[in-house]
Design a protein around this motif. Structure first.
Motif, mmCIF file in Angstrom:
data_model
loop_
_atom_site.group_PDB
_atom_site.id
_atom_site.type_symbol
_atom_site.label_atom_id
_atom_site.label_comp_id
_atom_site.label_asym_id
_atom_site.label_seq_id
_atom_site.Cartn_x
_atom_site.Cartn_y
_atom_site.Cartn_z
ATOM 1 N N PHE A 7 0.832 -1.203 0.000
ATOM 2 C CA PHE A 7 0.000 0.000 0.000
ATOM 3 C C PHE A 7 0.868 1.256 0.000
ATOM 4 O O PHE A 7 1.967 1.272 0.567
ATOM 5 C CB PHE A 7 -0.867 0.054 1.261
ATOM 6 C CG PHE A 7 -1.978 -0.946 1.304
ATOM 7 C CD1 PHE A 7 -3.224 -0.635 0.780
ATOM 8 C CD2 PHE A 7 -1.793 -2.191 1.883
ATOM 9 C CE1 PHE A 7 -4.262 -1.547 0.829
ATOM 10 C CE2 PHE A 7 -2.817 -3.107 1.938
ATOM 11 C CZ PHE A 7 -4.056 -2.782 1.417
ATOM 12 N N ARG A 9 0.154 5.032 1.506
ATOM 13 C CA ARG A 9 -0.814 5.779 2.323
ATOM 14 C C ARG A 9 -0.590 7.273 2.149
ATOM 15 O O ARG A 9 0.544 7.758 2.230
ATOM 16 C CB ARG A 9 -0.662 5.429 3.805
ATOM 17 C CG ARG A 9 -1.751 6.052 4.684
ATOM 18 C CD ARG A 9 -1.499 5.821 6.142
ATOM 19 N NE ARG A 9 -0.344 6.589 6.614
ATOM 20 C CZ ARG A 9 0.081 6.611 7.878
ATOM 21 N NH1 ARG A 9 -0.546 5.880 8.792
ATOM 22 N NH2 ARG A 9 1.124 7.328 8.234
ATOM 23 N N PRO A 42 -16.177 -0.875 0.556
ATOM 24 C CA PRO A 42 -15.019 -0.488 1.360
ATOM 25 C C PRO A 42 -15.417 -0.343 2.827
ATOM 26 O O PRO A 42 -16.611 -0.371 3.164
ATOM 27 C CB PRO A 42 -14.613 0.855 0.752
ATOM 28 C CG PRO A 42 -15.895 1.407 0.201
ATOM 29 C CD PRO A 42 -16.665 0.216 -0.296
ATOM 30 N N TYR A 46 -15.213 5.211 4.092
ATOM 31 C CA TYR A 46 -14.336 5.265 2.925
ATOM 32 C C TYR A 46 -15.146 5.124 1.639
ATOM 33 O O TYR A 46 -16.165 4.423 1.597
ATOM 34 C CB TYR A 46 -13.287 4.139 2.965
ATOM 35 C CG TYR A 46 -12.163 4.393 3.930
ATOM 36 C CD1 TYR A 46 -10.988 5.014 3.510
ATOM 37 C CD2 TYR A 46 -12.271 4.030 5.269
ATOM 38 C CE1 TYR A 46 -9.950 5.254 4.394
ATOM 39 C CE2 TYR A 46 -11.242 4.262 6.158
ATOM 40 C CZ TYR A 46 -10.085 4.871 5.718
ATOM 41 O OH TYR A 46 -9.059 5.111 6.601
ATOM 42 N N ALA A 48 -14.272 4.072 -2.518
ATOM 43 C CA ALA A 48 -13.225 3.278 -3.161
ATOM 44 C C ALA A 48 -13.555 3.056 -4.623
ATOM 45 O O ALA A 48 -14.704 3.184 -5.063
ATOM 46 C CB ALA A 48 -13.062 1.940 -2.453
ATOM 47 N N ALA A 62 -8.754 3.635 -2.008
ATOM 48 C CA ALA A 62 -9.799 3.925 -1.019
ATOM 49 C C ALA A 62 -9.435 5.228 -0.331
ATOM 50 O O ALA A 62 -8.274 5.431 0.048
ATOM 51 C CB ALA A 62 -9.898 2.797 -0.001
ATOM 52 N N TRP A 63 -10.416 6.107 -0.176
ATOM 53 C CA TRP A 63 -10.134 7.393 0.453
ATOM 54 C C TRP A 63 -11.208 7.730 1.486
ATOM 55 O O TRP A 63 -12.399 7.452 1.310
ATOM 56 C CB TRP A 63 -9.996 8.488 -0.599
ATOM 57 C CG TRP A 63 -11.219 8.787 -1.419
ATOM 58 C CD1 TRP A 63 -12.120 9.801 -1.236
ATOM 59 C CD2 TRP A 63 -11.683 8.080 -2.586
ATOM 60 N NE1 TRP A 63 -13.104 9.775 -2.189
ATOM 61 C CE2 TRP A 63 -12.865 8.739 -3.036
ATOM 62 C CE3 TRP A 63 -11.237 6.968 -3.291
ATOM 63 C CZ2 TRP A 63 -13.590 8.303 -4.146
ATOM 64 C CZ3 TRP A 63 -11.964 6.531 -4.389
ATOM 65 C CH2 TRP A 63 -13.105 7.192 -4.816
ATOM 66 N N PHE A 68 -5.598 5.170 0.633
ATOM 67 C CA PHE A 68 -4.738 4.002 0.462
ATOM 68 C C PHE A 68 -4.791 3.543 -0.991
ATOM 69 O O PHE A 68 -5.863 3.300 -1.542
ATOM 70 C CB PHE A 68 -5.180 2.864 1.384
ATOM 71 C CG PHE A 68 -5.023 3.180 2.841
ATOM 72 C CD1 PHE A 68 -3.828 2.940 3.504
ATOM 73 C CD2 PHE A 68 -6.074 3.754 3.546
ATOM 74 C CE1 PHE A 68 -3.681 3.249 4.836
ATOM 75 C CE2 PHE A 68 -5.938 4.059 4.891
ATOM 76 C CZ PHE A 68 -4.737 3.808 5.542
ATOM 77 N N VAL A 90 -1.271 -1.595 7.627
ATOM 78 C CA VAL A 90 -2.375 -0.647 7.414
ATOM 79 C C VAL A 90 -3.541 -1.083 8.293
ATOM 80 O O VAL A 90 -3.563 -2.208 8.806
ATOM 81 C CB VAL A 90 -2.805 -0.594 5.932
ATOM 82 C CG1 VAL A 90 -1.625 -0.166 5.063
ATOM 83 C CG2 VAL A 90 -3.360 -1.937 5.470
ATOM 84 N N ILE A 94 -9.013 -1.889 6.050
ATOM 85 C CA ILE A 94 -8.498 -1.589 4.710
ATOM 86 C C ILE A 94 -7.815 -2.817 4.126
ATOM 87 O O ILE A 94 -8.023 -3.180 2.953
ATOM 88 C CB ILE A 94 -7.533 -0.389 4.765
ATOM 89 C CG1 ILE A 94 -8.294 0.912 5.041
ATOM 90 C CG2 ILE A 94 -6.725 -0.282 3.478
ATOM 91 C CD1 ILE A 94 -9.164 1.377 3.893
ATOM 92 N N TRP A 97 -10.440 -5.447 3.166
ATOM 93 C CA TRP A 97 -11.161 -5.081 1.948
ATOM 94 C C TRP A 97 -10.297 -5.316 0.709
ATOM 95 O O TRP A 97 -10.751 -5.917 -0.275
ATOM 96 C CB TRP A 97 -11.588 -3.603 2.011
ATOM 97 C CG TRP A 97 -12.024 -3.077 0.676
ATOM 98 C CD1 TRP A 97 -13.192 -3.337 0.030
ATOM 99 C CD2 TRP A 97 -11.259 -2.233 -0.203
ATOM 100 N NE1 TRP A 97 -13.217 -2.699 -1.199
ATOM 101 C CE2 TRP A 97 -12.047 -2.023 -1.366
ATOM 102 C CE3 TRP A 97 -10.011 -1.636 -0.116
ATOM 103 C CZ2 TRP A 97 -11.594 -1.240 -2.428
ATOM 104 C CZ3 TRP A 97 -9.558 -0.855 -1.160
ATOM 105 C CH2 TRP A 97 -10.345 -0.657 -2.320
ATOM 106 N N ALA A 98 -9.059 -4.848 0.752
ATOM 107 C CA ALA A 98 -8.184 -4.972 -0.415
ATOM 108 C C ALA A 98 -7.909 -6.438 -0.747
ATOM 109 O O ALA A 98 -7.894 -6.833 -1.923
ATOM 110 C CB ALA A 98 -6.878 -4.228 -0.167
#
Length: 329
Positions: A7, A9, A42, A46, A48, A62-63, A68, A90, A94, A97-98
């Protein structure tokens, strides 16, 4: 050569408009890209998206409180000055999800691999790396995870069981990354990497606690430190004699271990060398098992693993580890 996927960040606040302008637009101009909704929601707080490039690259963004980025494509300039983090560094929501996004992607692109949940999860950092995504998948698909005379399914099932039983999760990036993020399939190096997982299985089956990849005051790093008794272990995996200059299986052992004695083992003579002959076919291993040749260093453990879990081998010198219960000596 790019490393395993990690990631980036960014602590700045992002908006959908900024994502469009600073991420999608430059990637679309460079490669051709599509911006899509993620396959999974997400974490709360967030937004995404997925960014899919025409060349097959993939990025996730994702914000929210922080932003990230995770991708195996060229990093947009807006994120160049951001720091990199592993999945464990992280926030868990997050990372979860990723990883769900990537595993879903793997189910579509390589369902034969996705059905092995531990292998897929553990090697995600290289399976979705920029340079190694094709080669690592080819290693598992076309080379039986390093076993000779075995099927793809047999090799994957072996490492599925190994990864579910050994305590290697905390060392995921260190161990998985050794498989490589190279654009070329390097079977010698990849098989040597899997030898370290085999060594972890041997230690686990014998009931030992251990730490992988130990940096020492000598400036060397050895593959494992066993906690009790305090023992250093270095792993080597000789190529079968048919694939190297050494004309006999015994010579293949000595030649491979010799490379270690000139380096790590010269500074740590009391370390145990694990000589993993899992690349040997039956006709190459049987003479070794029968003759039990010296390995060029003592103490040593010489063994071969098979995809069915069978481990045969022998010890040389005063090995401080009790392995008789796991080796068919």
């Amino acid at each position: 050569m790019a490393g395993p996927t990690r990631f980036r960040r960014d602590t700045r606040q992002w908006t959908s408009e900024q994502v469009e302008r600073d991420l999608y637009a430059p990637l679309n101009s460079r490669f051709g890209a599509k911006q899509r909704a993620p396959a999974h929601d997400p974490p709360p707080g967030y937004e995404a998206c997925q960014l899919r490039m025409d060349n097959g690259d993939l990025a996730l963004f994702a914000w929210g409180e922080n932003a990230f980025w995770l991708g195996n494509t060229e990093t947009p300039e807006a994120l160049w000055r951001t720091d990199k983090y592993t999945f464990s560094e992280v926030p868990y929501p997050i990372a979860r999800w990723a990883q769900r996004e990537l595993l879903t992607e793997l189910q579509v692109s390589d369902p034969w691999l996705a059905e092995y949940a531990y292998v897929s999860w553990y090697f995600l950092p290289v399976l979705f790396s920029k340079d190694g995504r094709e080669t690592t998948r080819a290693f598992f698909r076309d080379h039986a995870s390093g076993f000779p005379d075995a099927t793809r399914a047999e090799g994957l099932a072996f490492y599925e069981q190994l990864l579910s039983a050994t305590d290697l999760d905390d060392h995921r990036y260190t161990m998985a990354s050794k498989l490589g993020t190279s654009e070329a399939v390097d079977l010698v190096r990849m098989r040597a990497t899997m030898a370290e997982f085999n060594a972890a299985k041997l230690l686990t089956d014998a009931g030992y606690d251990y730490t992988p990849e130990v940096a020492l005051d000598s400036g060397h790093a050895l593959d494992f430190r066993v906690d009790e008794p305090n023992t250093l272990v270095e792993v080597t995996r000789p190529e079968p004699p048919a694939r190297r200059r050494a004309g006999t299986p015994a010579a293949a052992l000595r030649e491979t271990v010799g490379g270690k004695t000139n380096d790590q083992l010269s500074a740590h003579a009391d370390a145990v060398v694990f000589v993993d002959c899992s690349s040997f076919r039956d006709d190459e291993w049987n003479p070794v098992a029968a003759e039990r040749p010296a390995a060029g260093h003592e103490p040593a453990v010489v063994y071969r693993m098979r995809p069915d879990g069978t481990i045969s081998g022998y010890t040389v010198g005063d090995v401080p580890l009790a392995l008789e219960s796991t080796l068919e000596i």
